[in-house]
Motif scaffolding. Sequence first.
Motif, PDB file in Angstrom:
ATOM      1  N   THR A 133      42.811  -0.195  31.984  1.00 28.72           N
ATOM      2  CA  THR A 133      43.798   1.506  32.731  1.00 28.72           C
ATOM      3  C   THR A 133      43.080   2.475  31.601  1.00 28.72           C
ATOM      4  OG1 THR A 133      44.606   0.855  29.910  1.00 28.72           O
ATOM      5  CG2 THR A 133      45.501  -0.491  31.469  1.00 28.72           C
ATOM      6  N   PRO A 134      43.607   2.990  32.572  1.00 30.13           N
ATOM      7  CA  PRO A 134      43.186   4.379  32.129  1.00 30.13           C
ATOM      8  C   PRO A 134      42.675   4.827  31.098  1.00 30.13           C
ATOM      9  CG  PRO A 134      44.473   5.177  34.000  1.00 30.13           C
ATOM     10  CD  PRO A 134      44.732   4.126  33.298  1.00 30.13           C
ATOM     11  N   GLN A 135      44.027   4.486  29.475  1.00 33.21           N
ATOM     12  CA  GLN A 135      44.179   4.032  28.696  1.00 33.21           C
ATOM     13  C   GLN A 135      43.292   4.197  27.611  1.00 33.21           C
ATOM     14  OE1 GLN A 135      46.508   6.541  26.921  1.00 33.21           O
ATOM     15  NE2 GLN A 135      45.147   6.559  25.309  1.00 33.21           N
ATOM     16  N   ASP A 136      42.850   2.736  28.516  1.00 32.52           N
ATOM     17  CA  ASP A 136      41.755   2.199  27.489  1.00 32.52           C
ATOM     18  C   ASP A 136      40.004   2.492  27.692  1.00 32.52           C
ATOM     19  OD1 ASP A 136      42.942   0.032  27.317  1.00 32.52           O
ATOM     20  OD2 ASP A 136      42.437  -1.459  28.994  1.00 32.52           O
ATOM     21  N   HIS A 137      40.409   3.716  28.729  1.00 34.59           N
ATOM     22  CA  HIS A 137      39.134   4.670  29.290  1.00 34.59           C
ATOM     23  C   HIS A 137      39.117   5.801  28.363  1.00 34.59           C
ATOM     24  CE1 HIS A 137      38.860   2.001  32.234  1.00 34.59           C
ATOM     25  NE2 HIS A 137      37.083   2.847  32.962  1.00 34.59           N
ATOM     26  N   TYR A 138      40.274   6.685  28.225  1.00 35.28           N
ATOM     27  CA  TYR A 138      40.310   7.367  26.985  1.00 35.28           C
ATOM     28  C   TYR A 138      40.201   7.132  25.756  1.00 35.28           C
ATOM     29  CZ  TYR A 138      43.527   9.378  30.850  1.00 35.28           C
ATOM     30  OH  TYR A 138      42.953   9.651  32.449  1.00 35.28           O
ATOM     31  N   ASP A 139      40.058   6.428  25.291  1.00 30.58           N
ATOM     32  CA  ASP A 139      40.508   5.395  24.126  1.00 30.58           C
ATOM     33  C   ASP A 139      39.325   5.129  23.793  1.00 30.58           C
ATOM     34  OD1 ASP A 139      43.558   5.675  23.529  1.00 30.58           O
ATOM     35  OD2 ASP A 139      43.841   3.444  24.022  1.00 30.58           O
ATOM     36  N   ASP A 140      38.024   4.686  24.319  1.00 31.84           N
ATOM     37  CA  ASP A 140      36.792   3.908  24.377  1.00 31.84           C
ATOM     38  C   ASP A 140      36.443   5.122  25.092  1.00 31.84           C
ATOM     39  OD1 ASP A 140      34.240   3.438  23.731  1.00 31.84           O
ATOM     40  OD2 ASP A 140      34.788   0.940  24.135  1.00 31.84           O
ATOM     41  N   PRO A 141      35.273   6.284  24.748  1.00 28.32           N
ATOM     42  CA  PRO A 141      34.800   7.059  25.544  1.00 28.32           C
ATOM     43  C   PRO A 141      33.274   5.595  25.870  1.00 28.32           C
ATOM     44  CG  PRO A 141      35.572   8.677  23.692  1.00 28.32           C
ATOM     45  CD  PRO A 141      35.450   6.736  23.639  1.00 28.32           C
ATOM     46  N   GLN A 142      32.733   5.339  26.524  1.00 24.79           N
ATOM     47  CA  GLN A 142      31.565   4.921  25.274  1.00 24.79           C
ATOM     48  C   GLN A 142      32.317   3.293  27.230  1.00 24.79           C
ATOM     49  OE1 GLN A 142      28.365   4.899  25.528  1.00 24.79           O
ATOM     50  NE2 GLN A 142      28.520   6.498  23.838  1.00 24.79           N
ATOM     51  N   LEU A 143      33.543   3.334  27.729  1.00 29.44           N
ATOM     52  CA  LEU A 143      33.236   2.266  28.532  1.00 29.44           C
ATOM     53  C   LEU A 143      32.983   2.313  29.962  1.00 29.44           C
ATOM     54  CD1 LEU A 143      35.442  -0.392  28.821  1.00 29.44           C
ATOM     55  CD2 LEU A 143      37.394   0.794  29.794  1.00 29.44           C
ATOM     56  N   GLY A 144      33.298   3.192  30.487  1.00 26.08           N
ATOM     57  CA  GLY A 144      32.074   3.442  31.571  1.00 26.08           C
ATOM     58  C   GLY A 144      30.749   3.265  31.772  1.00 26.08           C
ATOM     59  N   PHE A 145      30.601   3.279  30.920  1.00 33.16           N
ATOM     60  CA  PHE A 145      28.717   2.242  30.599  1.00 33.16           C
ATOM     61  C   PHE A 145      29.340   1.513  29.936  1.00 33.16           C
ATOM     62  CE2 PHE A 145      25.393   1.453  28.277  1.00 33.16           C
ATOM     63  CZ  PHE A 145      23.691   1.796  28.923  1.00 33.16           C
ATOM     64  N   LYS A 146      29.928   0.510  29.284  1.00 31.97           N
ATOM     65  CA  LYS A 146      30.382  -1.114  28.806  1.00 31.97           C
ATOM     66  C   LYS A 146      30.292  -1.659  29.792  1.00 31.97           C
ATOM     67  CE  LYS A 146      31.545   0.546  23.733  1.00 31.97           C
ATOM     68  NZ  LYS A 146      32.745   0.101  23.091  1.00 31.97           N
ATOM     69  N   LEU A 147      31.486  -1.460  30.675  1.00 35.73           N
ATOM     70  CA  LEU A 147      31.887  -1.904  32.132  1.00 35.73           C
ATOM     71  C   LEU A 147      30.594  -2.697  33.308  1.00 35.73           C
ATOM     72  CD1 LEU A 147      32.648  -0.294  35.058  1.00 35.73           C
ATOM     73  CD2 LEU A 147      34.483   0.007  32.979  1.00 35.73           C
ATOM     74  N   VAL A 148      29.359  -1.684  32.813  1.00 33.92           N
ATOM     75  CA  VAL A 148      28.182  -1.575  33.971  1.00 33.92           C
ATOM     76  C   VAL A 148      27.593  -2.551  33.552  1.00 33.92           C
ATOM     77  CG1 VAL A 148      26.260  -0.885  34.732  1.00 33.92           C
ATOM     78  CG2 VAL A 148      28.244   0.499  34.187  1.00 33.92           C
ATOM     79  N   HIS A 149      27.302  -3.901  34.037  1.00 31.33           N
ATOM     80  CA  HIS A 149      26.308  -4.812  34.063  1.00 31.33           C
ATOM     81  C   HIS A 149      24.795  -4.645  33.307  1.00 31.33           C
ATOM     82  CE1 HIS A 149      24.309  -8.492  34.941  1.00 31.33           C
ATOM     83  NE2 HIS A 149      25.143  -9.221  34.578  1.00 31.33           N
ATOM     84  N   PRO A 150      24.846  -5.307  32.521  1.00 30.20           N
ATOM     85  CA  PRO A 150      23.890  -4.796  31.434  1.00 30.20           C
ATOM     86  C   PRO A 150      22.373  -4.786  32.244  1.00 30.20           C
ATOM     87  CG  PRO A 150      25.056  -7.319  30.667  1.00 30.20           C
ATOM     88  CD  PRO A 150      25.370  -6.838  31.392  1.00 30.20           C
ATOM     89  N   ASP A 151      21.970  -5.848  33.723  1.00 24.71           N
ATOM     90  CA  ASP A 151      21.217  -5.577  34.079  1.00 24.71           C
ATOM     91  C   ASP A 151      21.592  -4.348  34.924  1.00 24.71           C
ATOM     92  OD1 ASP A 151      20.365  -8.152  33.405  1.00 24.71           O
ATOM     93  OD2 ASP A 151      21.092  -9.073  35.445  1.00 24.71           O
ATOM     94  N   ASP A 152      22.091  -3.560  34.974  1.00 29.27           N
ATOM     95  CA  ASP A 152      22.063  -2.824  35.629  1.00 29.27           C
ATOM     96  C   ASP A 152      22.117  -1.072  35.551  1.00 29.27           C
ATOM     97  OD1 ASP A 152      22.074  -4.306  38.744  1.00 29.27           O
ATOM     98  OD2 ASP A 152      24.528  -3.753  38.572  1.00 29.27           O
TER      99      ASP A 152
END
Length: 464
Positions: free
Chosen positions: A86-105
Motif C-alpha cells: 500500500t502507499p502507507q507501506d511506502h511511507y513507513d519504509d523509505p527503502q521499500l522502493g529499492f527493496k522490492l526490486v529484484h536483487p539481480d536488477d
Amino acid sequence: MSNSEKTQADLRFELDELKRNYDSLVERYEVAMVNQDKSKLNLLQSEAKFLHLAEDSGCIVYRVSLAPELKFEYVRPSATTITGYTPQDHYDDPQLGFKLVHPDDRLLLENATQKGNLEPLELRWIKKDGGVIWTEQRNIILKNENGEPYAIEGNARDITARKIAELKMGKEIERMALLLNLFAQAPVLTDNGLYSQALDIAVKITDSQIGFFHQVSENQLEIILSVWNEEAKKNCTTVSDTHYPIEKGGNWADCIRERKPVVYNDYPTSPNKKGLPDCHAPIARIMSTPVVQNDKVRLIFGVGDKSTDYTAWDVLQAQSIARELHRILEKRDLEKRLKNTETTWHFAIEAINDGIWDWNMLTDEVFFSSRWKEILGFAPHEIAGHLDEWKARVHPDDLPVVMATLEQHLSQEIPTYLTEHRMRCKDGSWKWIMDRGKVLDWTKEGRPARMVGTSREITERKQI
C-alpha cells in the motif's frame, strides 16, 4: 525546453493535477453534504468512481524526497493492486522502493539513478506475496539551484505480459534454429546421437534440468530405455536392462497410458508413484509427452526439475520437438527400407544376368550396375555415372530411333521405353542390347525426374 525538462514538467503536472483533483473533490463533496444536494452528490460520486478507476490502473506514480531526509511523499494507490504494498507501506519504509526490486536488477537501478538516466528501465519487482513481475520504470531527478538532487519523481507500469510474450517468442525462434540444425546434422548422427541432441533441445527450451527419451515396443507393453541427459545421469547407476515394463512405470509413464501429455508440478506428492528405473535421479517436477502414430505410442519425451511450474506452453514446445524427432526417425527408417529394397532389387536383376541403370533426369547422373559395365567389357571404375557415357556408345545408325522412342515415353505416348540397338564395347566391337525402362518419378511441374531400366545382351539372337 529540453527532453529532460519536458519529462520533469509532465510528471510534476500529473502529480499536482492528481492532488488538485482529490482536494477539489473532497471540498465539493463536503459542500454538497452540507446543502444535501442529491444531484450534485450523485455527480461527485460518479467523478470519484472514475478517479478511483484511474488510480487503480496499471501505472504507479510516485515522488520520493531525498533531502533533508529520504521518504516517499506520494505513491498512487494503484501500487496496492500491482505490488501488494500500500502507499502507507511506502511511507513507513523509505527503502521499500529499492527493496522490492529484484536483487539481480538493483545494480541497474543504482547506476541509472546515479547517472540521472531518463531512459525507461525494465526491472523485475518482487511483490508482497513473493511473485515476480516485470515493470517499465521512468524516473527524473529533481535538483536545486546548486545542482544537488532533492527528489525523484517517476512512474512504473506492469509489463509482465509483454515480457512473457517476448521471452516465449525468443524461445520459439531458438527452438526452430536448434531443430533446423538437428535436421542438418541428422544424416551423420547415430541413433543415440540424434536422440541426445533432440533431448538437449527439449531440456533447454523448457528451462528444465533433467530429461529422458525412450521408445515404446511394438506390443505396447515395454518401454525401450534409450537416453538421459547428462544432468539426469549424475545420480544414475548402471542400467542392466534395456526394457522396462510399462505396468511397472509410475506416473512418469502416464503419458503412454493416457496417450497425451502429462504434467506433475509437485512430483513427490503426486498420485500413481510406482517408482522410477534405477538410473533416475530424484524428481521435483516432471512433464512427459508421447508421440502417437497409427493408434500406438511410438516414443516419449520427458523433462523435469524446472525451477517454476510447467505450463501449457512448455507442453506445446515438447510436443513440437518430439514430433520433429519422429519425422527424422521416420525419414531415416524409410531410407533404410528403400536402400534394402534397392539392394534386393539390384541383386535380383544381377542374378538374371541383366545390367541395370538408374537415371536422375534432373542432373543427368546415371547409376550403371557392375553387370551393365561388364556386358560392354568394362571394369566397374572405367565408366563414369553420366548419361553421356551411354549416349556416346549407342551406334550412330540406331541413335535417332532410340532417342525418338525415348521421347515418346517421356511425353507419355507409350507406357514403357523399349528398344533394340547396338552399343560399342571396350574393344571396339558392337553388341546388340535390348533396353527396357520406365519413368518412376515426376516433378510437381510434370517433368520426368527419375527413370529406371535394364539392359540385356541379345547379340546371339540377332545373329540367327
